[in-house]
Motif scaffolding. Sequence first.
Motif, PDB file in Angstrom:
ATOM      1  N   LEU A  26      46.438  -3.212  40.604  1.00  0.00           N
ATOM      2  CA  LEU A  26      45.345  -3.188  41.578  1.00  0.00           C
ATOM      3  C   LEU A  26      44.586  -1.864  41.508  1.00  0.00           C
ATOM      4  O   LEU A  26      43.354  -1.833  41.603  1.00  0.00           O
ATOM      5  CB  LEU A  26      45.898  -3.404  42.986  1.00  0.00           C
ATOM      6  CG  LEU A  26      46.489  -4.793  43.275  1.00  0.00           C
ATOM      7  CD1 LEU A  26      47.089  -4.828  44.673  1.00  0.00           C
ATOM      8  CD2 LEU A  26      45.421  -5.866  43.127  1.00  0.00           C
ATOM      9  N   GLY A  27      45.320  -0.757  41.342  1.00  0.00           N
ATOM     10  CA  GLY A  27      44.658   0.535  41.236  1.00  0.00           C
ATOM     11  C   GLY A  27      43.775   0.630  40.003  1.00  0.00           C
ATOM     12  O   GLY A  27      42.641   1.127  40.062  1.00  0.00           O
ATOM     13  N   GLY A  30      40.727  -1.356  40.535  1.00  0.00           N
ATOM     14  CA  GLY A  30      39.760  -0.645  41.365  1.00  0.00           C
ATOM     15  C   GLY A  30      38.931   0.344  40.565  1.00  0.00           C
ATOM     16  O   GLY A  30      37.712   0.468  40.779  1.00  0.00           O
ATOM     17  N   LEU A  33      36.368  -1.682  38.657  1.00  0.00           N
ATOM     18  CA  LEU A  33      35.271  -2.103  39.530  1.00  0.00           C
ATOM     19  C   LEU A  33      34.333  -0.938  39.816  1.00  0.00           C
ATOM     20  O   LEU A  33      33.104  -1.112  39.860  1.00  0.00           O
ATOM     21  CB  LEU A  33      35.829  -2.666  40.837  1.00  0.00           C
ATOM     22  CG  LEU A  33      36.529  -4.024  40.758  1.00  0.00           C
ATOM     23  CD1 LEU A  33      37.114  -4.401  42.112  1.00  0.00           C
ATOM     24  CD2 LEU A  33      35.560  -5.097  40.281  1.00  0.00           C
TER      25      LEU A  33
END
Length: 328
Positions: A26-27, A30, A33
């Motif tokens: 997830l990091g 991020g 993104l």
Amino acid sequence: MSTATPAPPSTARRLRGAAPLVLATLGTGGLLLLSLTVGVYDVFGGEDGAEMFGITRIPRTVALVLAGAAMALCGLVMQLLTQNRFVEPSTTGTTEWAGLGLLVTMILFPTAPTTARMAGAILSAFVGTLVFFAVLRRVSLRSSLIVPIIGIMLGAVVSSVSTFLALTTDMLQNLGIWFAGSFTSVLRGQYELLWIVAGVTLAVFLVADRLTVAGLGKEIATNIGVNYNAVLLMGTGMVAVATGVTTVVIGALPFLGLVVPNIVSMFRGDDLRSNLPWVCLLGIAVVTACDLVGRTVVMPFEVPVSLVLGLVGSVVFVFLLLRQRRRG
């Protein structure tokens, strides 16, 4: 009154073990993104924003993923094959050999397509890495530091030859551009060959067990029934392909393969099979973070990601050397 059946302890342990990997994913997602939103051109408010988003931002982010994962794994493979934590393509001369092959191809065939340039870089990187291994077999290795020193010396010699050829053929500026690793020129239609390194990444996952056995040494690998020389050639070939393709499309990414596997090993030990996803994720995260720094530190201009990586990697390299010295 019915009660829910608790999960077996083994399943609970697996879930707890997977949680850090999910958080790391997830990091990293991020950061990717964020990479899609950072840039000089306003893709959200500009007239041609959607078109520019597809032409520049998406290809650049995909290139960050492919190059970061592949070059981090290349460092891990080389460290296994040499049984040394201080080696990776930029400390063994592999990157310099790839640049020499690219230069020679451009001199001999000025109108050669990108695939031909890539083939020249891959072939040269493969030969150069074999030369490095051949030299190691003939040198008495009294210290683990001897291995990267030999690689850096060989790389310096090859780099000198490349500089001389570039000077005599008026291609010195091109040589500087090739070695200045940057994602600035990554556009739709110009980066697709980088998908080749995705195959290299998959291959490392498939042959991880053989690489692990080869990393134990020739005698142990032979006793177990593994063809050590075949695994060595296979690993060298994968490193050469990834380095050659990345050098042609992106340029040099120094110290990435050195920093990432060592950081993962410091926190998770030396279990290759379980470390592979972590090496890929951290490689992507490091490249993306350095690229974001390069894009924002002197905006609207860009600092090549190789410069940021070289600065970060050199600091970590010195830290690893001092840590090795403290351990004796």
